[in-house]
Design a protein around this motif. Structure first.
Motif, PDB file in Angstrom:
ATOM      1  N   ASP A 119      58.198  58.402  21.830  1.00 17.79           N
ATOM      2  CA  ASP A 119      58.428  59.939  21.786  1.00 17.79           C
ATOM      3  C   ASP A 119      56.736  60.469  22.381  1.00 17.79           C
ATOM      4  O   ASP A 119      56.730  61.283  23.223  1.00 17.79           O
ATOM      5  N   ILE A 120      55.642  60.083  21.893  1.00 21.99           N
ATOM      6  CA  ILE A 120      54.486  60.689  22.149  1.00 21.99           C
ATOM      7  C   ILE A 120      54.076  59.838  23.630  1.00 21.99           C
ATOM      8  O   ILE A 120      53.564  60.668  24.314  1.00 21.99           O
ATOM      9  N   ASN A 121      54.463  58.615  23.876  1.00 24.81           N
ATOM     10  CA  ASN A 121      54.305  58.272  25.266  1.00 24.81           C
ATOM     11  C   ASN A 121      54.909  59.024  26.482  1.00 24.81           C
ATOM     12  O   ASN A 121      54.499  59.422  27.476  1.00 24.81           O
ATOM     13  N   VAL A 122      55.931  59.446  26.009  1.00 30.41           N
ATOM     14  CA  VAL A 122      57.179  60.264  26.957  1.00 30.41           C
ATOM     15  C   VAL A 122      56.247  61.517  27.225  1.00 30.41           C
ATOM     16  O   VAL A 122      56.031  62.546  28.191  1.00 30.41           O
ATOM     17  N   LYS A 123      55.468  62.256  26.072  1.00 29.16           N
ATOM     18  CA  LYS A 123      54.952  63.558  26.192  1.00 29.16           C
ATOM     19  C   LYS A 123      53.866  63.380  27.040  1.00 29.16           C
ATOM     20  O   LYS A 123      53.341  64.132  27.732  1.00 29.16           O
ATOM     21  N   GLU A 124      52.917  62.376  26.795  1.00 21.42           N
ATOM     22  CA  GLU A 124      51.808  61.897  27.478  1.00 21.42           C
ATOM     23  C   GLU A 124      51.956  61.837  29.077  1.00 21.42           C
ATOM     24  O   GLU A 124      51.301  62.170  30.121  1.00 21.42           O
ATOM     25  N   MET A 125      53.354  61.116  29.164  1.00 18.50           N
ATOM     26  CA  MET A 125      53.487  60.976  30.776  1.00 18.50           C
ATOM     27  C   MET A 125      53.946  62.303  31.421  1.00 18.50           C
ATOM     28  O   MET A 125      53.608  62.422  32.558  1.00 18.50           O
ATOM     29  N   GLY A 185      54.253  48.478  15.024  1.00 16.59           N
ATOM     30  CA  GLY A 185      55.598  48.000  15.538  1.00 16.59           C
ATOM     31  C   GLY A 185      56.356  47.564  14.582  1.00 16.59           C
ATOM     32  O   GLY A 185      57.795  46.771  14.721  1.00 16.59           O
ATOM     33  N   GLY A 186      56.052  47.815  13.245  1.00 10.34           N
ATOM     34  CA  GLY A 186      56.533  47.224  12.135  1.00 10.34           C
ATOM     35  C   GLY A 186      58.081  47.692  11.485  1.00 10.34           C
ATOM     36  O   GLY A 186      58.539  47.291  10.704  1.00 10.34           O
ATOM     37  N   SER A 187      58.176  49.116  12.174  1.00 15.71           N
ATOM     38  CA  SER A 187      59.571  49.895  11.861  1.00 15.71           C
ATOM     39  C   SER A 187      59.883  50.345  12.932  1.00 15.71           C
ATOM     40  O   SER A 187      59.309  50.836  14.065  1.00 15.71           O
ATOM     41  N   SER A 188      61.191  50.708  13.036  1.00 16.44           N
ATOM     42  CA  SER A 188      61.954  51.408  13.925  1.00 16.44           C
ATOM     43  C   SER A 188      61.473  52.913  14.068  1.00 16.44           C
ATOM     44  O   SER A 188      61.374  53.657  15.322  1.00 16.44           O
ATOM     45  N   LYS A 189      60.867  53.511  12.870  1.00 15.69           N
ATOM     46  CA  LYS A 189      60.323  54.981  12.890  1.00 15.69           C
ATOM     47  C   LYS A 189      59.242  54.867  13.740  1.00 15.69           C
ATOM     48  O   LYS A 189      58.896  55.912  14.498  1.00 15.69           O
ATOM     49  N   ARG A 190      58.347  53.804  13.777  1.00 12.77           N
ATOM     50  CA  ARG A 190      56.858  53.988  14.091  1.00 12.77           C
ATOM     51  C   ARG A 190      57.303  53.775  15.769  1.00 12.77           C
ATOM     52  O   ARG A 190      56.521  54.243  16.545  1.00 12.77           O
ATOM     53  N   ARG A 191      58.051  52.864  16.157  1.00 11.01           N
ATOM     54  CA  ARG A 191      58.378  52.418  17.495  1.00 11.01           C
ATOM     55  C   ARG A 191      58.800  53.653  18.203  1.00 11.01           C
ATOM     56  O   ARG A 191      58.748  53.787  19.217  1.00 11.01           O
ATOM     57  N   GLU A 229      46.590  57.752  13.625  1.00  5.22           N
ATOM     58  CA  GLU A 229      46.431  58.851  13.091  1.00  5.22           C
ATOM     59  C   GLU A 229      47.391  59.515  12.065  1.00  5.22           C
ATOM     60  O   GLU A 229      47.249  60.000  10.933  1.00  5.22           O
ATOM     61  N   ILE A 230      48.773  59.219  12.648  1.00  9.49           N
ATOM     62  CA  ILE A 230      49.793  59.794  12.045  1.00  9.49           C
ATOM     63  C   ILE A 230      50.247  58.978  10.500  1.00  9.49           C
ATOM     64  O   ILE A 230      50.408  59.332   9.479  1.00  9.49           O
ATOM     65  N   VAL A 231      50.060  57.646  10.980  1.00  5.60           N
ATOM     66  CA  VAL A 231      50.307  56.565   9.843  1.00  5.60           C
ATOM     67  C   VAL A 231      49.198  56.598   8.873  1.00  5.60           C
ATOM     68  O   VAL A 231      49.416  56.657   7.643  1.00  5.60           O
ATOM     69  N   GLU A 232      48.017  56.980   9.146  1.00  6.60           N
ATOM     70  CA  GLU A 232      46.826  57.215   8.365  1.00  6.60           C
ATOM     71  C   GLU A 232      47.080  58.265   7.320  1.00  6.60           C
ATOM     72  O   GLU A 232      46.812  58.190   6.150  1.00  6.60           O
ATOM     73  N   LYS A 233      47.902  59.224   7.582  1.00  8.73           N
ATOM     74  CA  LYS A 233      48.168  60.215   6.792  1.00  8.73           C
ATOM     75  C   LYS A 233      49.329  59.959   6.170  1.00  8.73           C
ATOM     76  O   LYS A 233      49.712  60.895   5.066  1.00  8.73           O
ATOM     77  N   ASP A 234      50.031  58.934   5.999  1.00  8.06           N
ATOM     78  CA  ASP A 234      51.307  58.687   5.295  1.00  8.06           C
ATOM     79  C   ASP A 234      50.814  58.177   3.917  1.00  8.06           C
ATOM     80  O   ASP A 234      50.130  57.417   3.599  1.00  8.06           O
ATOM     81  N   LYS A 235      51.479  59.001   2.899  1.00 10.24           N
ATOM     82  CA  LYS A 235      51.239  58.774   1.588  1.00 10.24           C
ATOM     83  C   LYS A 235      52.177  57.818   0.899  1.00 10.24           C
ATOM     84  O   LYS A 235      51.985  57.549  -0.403  1.00 10.24           O
TER      85      LYS A 235
END
Length: 684
Positions: free
Chosen positions: A323-329, A312-318, A380-386
């Motif tokens: 978006d992921i929550n909407v897809k799962e729902m 929740g530290g950035s608007s991009k990750r929020r 998992e997505i943030v873990e791949k951020d370089k």
């Protein structure tokens, strides 16, 4: 050598000889002028004469003419012509001697005296106009909890800070203020300096405190104290007074914030004594702080805090979570795993828990269970951020921890405990506390926790197992030997079941039960139960004379032996009176009873009964108002974390006590402001 180099004899008409010969011919009395204004410059003399001339000047000494008639100025001319020529025609240059000005003004009734009086009144009026303008701006900003200062307050800046910007806007709307500001060129005379701003806020706070202390008078009150960090990680002690006002209404008033360097009972007591000396005048139950004694639980909540910063530290990750929550729902709705309807399947987010609101941790863990799959995908997505290696490493560590059995166990353990205690948390944080229901809630919470410890271990373990199966997390066999993740080579000698049931499950619940027993001991519980005998429900069905007399004996300084005898007699009359009075038939709480007694003036008929009722009403179960003080985080924010302790306390008093703040008049603030630091009106 002399025969080769013959010495030259100076010619008789050389310049040196001419200069030396003329020294004796100079009439020094006529040449050296006594007045420096009539002298020739030394550089105009021949170099060989300059030292001689300088010595002549020194021999003459300083010039101090006695016969020159200087023009009359100041009081000498005023004595001659009454000051008309000096002030009107020729001007006056005796400003360094103010007594001359008084002499020129003359006696009362003169034209000069009237002119000076008009000047002073104009200056005083302009000063008060500017001061009232600053007071109005400060009142609005402190009420909203907004910062005063700006990064660049110069006249060329387009963002000079809230105080100056609102002050300029107010001047545009107020012709009188605009004119008063226009008469002063110096920015210091506009009453906008930081010291002036702080002093105005202090005046507001002092007026609010004066009103609160005047309302309490010499009546009984209860002291509420809470300790919590602010955004700058400074330990603060908030102090609230709980009392019954003249209308019979229970009030909780915030009276100050004290910075404490340590939180021992002795230090807190000394800080309270210091605050009470300045004013001339039971702690909050923190469940999460108690269970943090357990290392595994402490690590769990630390990881939760890091998780909230990462995802929740950035608007991009929020946005990514959303978006992921909407897809799962949508996927769950398509498979029939979720039902549709009004109020269902609303957008979810992780709520950051607050230190002063231990019910907020319950909401955080509840949302974490529902969004676990989404959180894992985001990590998992943030873990791949370089780009950001620090956030990437944190996400990697969190991902490893969140897919472990330890995390799942502590998540369900704490969620189960917080679910049981949530009702108690909400009940204790209500401002209009009902003592009877609060004590019943404490008792039922303790029984549920005790039942959880004795009978619900298997149920919690089954929930942990189901969660692990749902998200493919490796489970542990309870009969296997427990292995400490940080000491894998060390043999513990205990099974997993012993560690998680005895060392974790039982210990955490035991600490909470012990805390409840400490906060609500048998003595304090009995005191509160006796207080419930005042309950007006069902025509004073719970009235009990013995309990109320026992309660009165707990206050020997308020009820001596003679008062106890009179109280017993008044209680009997009081009960018969209120049961027959229809105005008391529909009230439900003790707080309402107090107000109706004042409205019907029965507090005057039964003063000892009303005194005992007030003692009951000031007994707090929790420090609700203190918590709300720290919920006002916009007063001291991360961008405003250098605000001083005294200024922060004054700002919080004004922000929290808006009701009293509204009653403070500008005249009262001006009067207190002028008495500070020996101020005077700016009429020079």
């Amino acid at each position: 050598m002399e025969r080769f180099y013959k010495r030259k004899v100076p010619e008789p008409n050389s310049a040196n000889n001419a200069c030396n010969s003329c020294l004796d011919d100079i009439n020094w009395e006529d040449e050296i002028k006594y007045d420096p204004g009539l002298r020739k410059q030394i550089d105009e003399y021949h170099p060989n004469l300059r030292e001689r001339v300088r010595r002549k000047y020194l021999e003459n000494g300083p010039c101090q003419p006695r016969t020159f008639a200087f023009p009359m100025t100041g009081s000498r001319r005023e004595k001659k012509d009454g000051g008309y020529e000096a002030f009107v025609k020729n001007g006056w240059n005796g400003f360094h001697r103010k007594e001359r000005l008084k002499l020129h003004v003359g006696d009362v009734g003169g034209s000069h005296y009237q002119a000076m009086k008009n000047v002073r009144e104009t200056g005083k009026r302009d000063y008060l106009t500017r001061l009232n303008g600053s007071i109005d701006v400060a009142r609005m900003l402190v009420k909203l909890g907004l910062p005063f200062r700006g990064h660049d307050e110069s006249k060329e800046s387009y963002n000079r800070g809230n105080f100056r910007e609102f002050r300029d806007y107010t001047a545009e709307q107020n012709p009188s203020l605009r004119k008063a500001i226009g008469t002063k060129k110096s920015d210091n005379s506009l009453l906008v300096a930081p010291e002036i701003q702080r002093d105005i806020v202090k005046c507001f706070a002092k007026e609010v405190l004066h009103a609160i202390l005047e309302e309490i008078g010499h009546d009984v009150f209860c002291l509420l104290v809470d300790e919590s960090r602010d955004v700058s990680c400074k330990e603060q002690m908030a102090v609230v007074l709980r009392y019954v006002d003249k209308y019979g209404i229970v009030r909780e008033r915030f009276v100050g914030l004290v910075h404490v360097t340590e939180t021992t009972s002795a230090y807190l007591k000394s800080s309270i004594d210091a605050l009470f000396a300045e004013l001339k005048l039971s702690l909050k139950l923190v469940l999460v702080a108690i269970v943090r004694k357990h290392k595994g639980v402490s690590d769990f909540f630390t990881k939760i805090s890091i998780l909230l910063n990462v995802v929740g530290g950035s608007s991009k990750r929020r946005d990514l979570i959303r978006d992921i929550n909407v897809k799962e729902m949508s996927k769950a709705l398509g498979c029939g795993q979720l039902q549709t309807g009004t109020g269902l399947n609303q957008e979810q987010c992780l709520q950051r828990p607050g230190d002063t609101r231990w019910s907020s941790h319950y909401k955080t863990l509840k949302s974490l269970v529902g969004m676990f799959a989404t959180i894992v995908k985001v990590l998992e997505i943030v873990e791949k951020d370089k780009n950001d290696w620090k956030i990437r490493d944190q996400a990697s560590n969190l991902l490893e921890y969140f897919q472990s059995f330890d995390f799942v166990f502590y998540l369900h353990l704490m969620l189960t405990i917080l679910t049981i205690t949530n009702s108690l948390s909400l009940a204790l944080q209500r401002k209009d506390q009902d003592i009877v229901n609060a004590m019943k809630c404490v008792k039922s919470t303790r029984l549920n926790l005790d039942e959880l410890r004795r009978e619900k271990w298997e149920k919690v373990l089954d929930e942990v197992s189901d969660f692990c199966d749902k998200y493919d997390i490796v489970k542990l066999e309870m009969e296997d030997t427990y292995i400490d993740p940080k000491k894998r080579r060390h043999k513990s000698g205990i099974t997993n079941k012993h560690y998680y049931q005895v060392d974790c499950f039982n210990d955490v619940i035991d600490w909470i039960l012990q805390e409840l027993d400490n906060r609500f001991s048998e003595t304090s519980s009995q005191l509160l139960i006796c207080s419930s005998a005042f309950s007006p429900r069902d025509s004073f069905h719970d009235f009990n004379l013995e309990n109320l007399m026992s309660l009165a004996k707990s206050y020997p300084s308020d009820f001596n032996s003679g008062n106890l005898r009179d109280l017993s007699h008044q209680l009997g009359l009081y009960t018969a009176d209120v049961r027959d009075d229809g105005r008391f038939s529909n009230i439900q709480t003790i707080a309402e009873l107090s107000q109706i007694m004042v409205e019907t003036r029965k507090h005057l008929c039964y003063p000892l009964v009303y005194q005992l009722l007030k003692l009951v009403l000031v007994l707090p179960v929790a420090t609700a108002t203190v918590e709300r003080c720290f919920s006002a985080k916009n007063v001291k924010t991360y961008l405003r974390n250098k605000i001083g302790d005294e200024y922060l306390s004054d700002s919080l008093i004004c922000y929290v006590e808006k009701e009293e703040m509204k009653k403070v008049t500008n005249e009262a603030v001006v009067r207190r402001f002028m008495n500070m630091q020996g101020r005077r009106f700016d009429d020079d």
